[in-house]
Design a protein around this motif. Structure first.
Motif, PDB file in Angstrom:
ATOM      1  N   LEU A  90       2.349  -6.008  -5.510  1.00 50.42           N
ATOM      2  CA  LEU A  90       1.357  -5.054  -5.446  1.00 50.42           C
ATOM      3  C   LEU A  90       1.752  -3.718  -5.537  1.00 50.42           C
ATOM      4  O   LEU A  90       1.209  -2.664  -6.374  1.00 50.42           O
ATOM      5  N   LEU A 116      -5.289  -0.248  -0.863  1.00 48.59           N
ATOM      6  CA  LEU A 116      -5.606  -1.778  -1.214  1.00 48.59           C
ATOM      7  C   LEU A 116      -7.002  -1.924  -0.342  1.00 48.59           C
ATOM      8  O   LEU A 116      -7.032  -1.177   0.502  1.00 48.59           O
ATOM      9  N   ARG A 230      -5.767  -4.222  -5.309  1.00 47.80           N
ATOM     10  CA  ARG A 230      -5.209  -2.746  -5.717  1.00 47.80           C
ATOM     11  C   ARG A 230      -6.574  -2.037  -6.060  1.00 47.80           C
ATOM     12  O   ARG A 230      -7.061  -2.525  -7.255  1.00 47.80           O
TER      13      ARG A 230
END
Length: 271
Positions: A90, A116, A230
């Motif tokens: 991520l 996030l 994301r």
């Protein structure tokens, strides 16, 4: 005559070499075109980081049953062996979403607020297990013992609970950072650590080998896992549509697991 034959031979060899050169160059061009095409397809796909844990099973089953293809959504799974790898994927923008626990997502959002966001919740549950030879049945016996856990997130917090229960008067436990779940399980089975935090199906494997569980509080119902996305990567309408179809495919896979039993699908978590 021999001179003529010699000259003709040289010409033919030269033509063959030139042909090979052109063929090799053409092959390079084709290879590059193929690579460019694969790169474009991968960049357009919804990439999801998963671990070989039970909460990820429906995501993997959906791929194996070609449910993503059936719903006409391109989903590429990135298979990792530790939550830290999902976290790094991520952070490095290698995936649009990845499976982590809810506490880790909160911790990551503290570094950059709101980068996030939470997708579907998953039934991730951590088990606090002690080695067969350790003969430990309570947290207050953990003084001077080694507990294997992740370096961040829910498993680290649960390992820290053992320390908190000891109070200041007793020797504190040592929390050992072992990210790879298979390695952590093996260390528990071989008594290289006294205790470990494990999710399923690793916890069941350890208990079948004699490990004992100490119950821990981690909220009810046990849906401590999440597919974290994301935010910047999911702004477009196309990405949001991909997420909706991804969720639908996983839901169908869940129905299949409930119908036929998870034991018929557990082999899909082997990597």
């Amino acid at each position: 005559m021999r001179q003529i034959i010699h000259i003709i031979t040289i010409i033919l060899i030269g033509a063959a070499i030139a042909g090979c050169g052109n063929s090799a160059e053409e092959q390079r061009r084709l290879s590059k075109a193929e690579r460019d095409s694969l790169h474009w397809l991968d960049s357009a796909a919804l990439k999801i980081g998963v671990m070989p844990t039970l909460d990820c099973l429906p995501i993997v089953v959906a791929e194996r049953l070609r449910l993503y293809d059936t719903l006409d959504v391109s989903v590429h799974l990135r298979r990792y062996r530790a939550m830290s790898e999902c976290r790094k994927a991520l952070e490095m923008s290698l995936v649009e979403g990845a499976v982590i626990d809810t506490l880790l997502m909160v911790e990551m959002n503290k570094v950059e607020e709101g980068w996030l966001y939470e997708g579907m919740r998953l039934p991730m549950k951590w088990h606090f297990l002690t080695a067969k030879k350790a003969r430990l049945t309570r947290f207050d016996q953990m003084g001077d013992k080694m507990i294997a856990a992740d370096g961040h997130g829910m498993s680290y917090q649960l390992a820290q609970q053992a320390n908190d229960s000891l109070g200041r008067k007793k020797q504190q436990a040592f929390i050992i950072q072992v990210e790879d779940l298979a390695v952590r399980t093996k260390m528990l089975q071989t008594a290289n650590v006294d205790a470990a935090l494990l999710p399923e199906p690793f916890a069941t494997r350890a208990m079948e080998d004699g490990a004992k569980e100490i119950p821990v509080k981690q909220g009810k119902p046990y849906r401590c896992g999440v597919v974290a996305f994301r935010k910047n990567a999911m702004k477009s309408a196309e990405r949001r549509k991909q997420q909706q179809l991804f969720d639908k495919a996983v839901s169908i896979a869940n129905d299949s697991i409930e119908k036929y039993g998870r034991d018929n699908y557990l082999w899909m978590l082997q990597w």
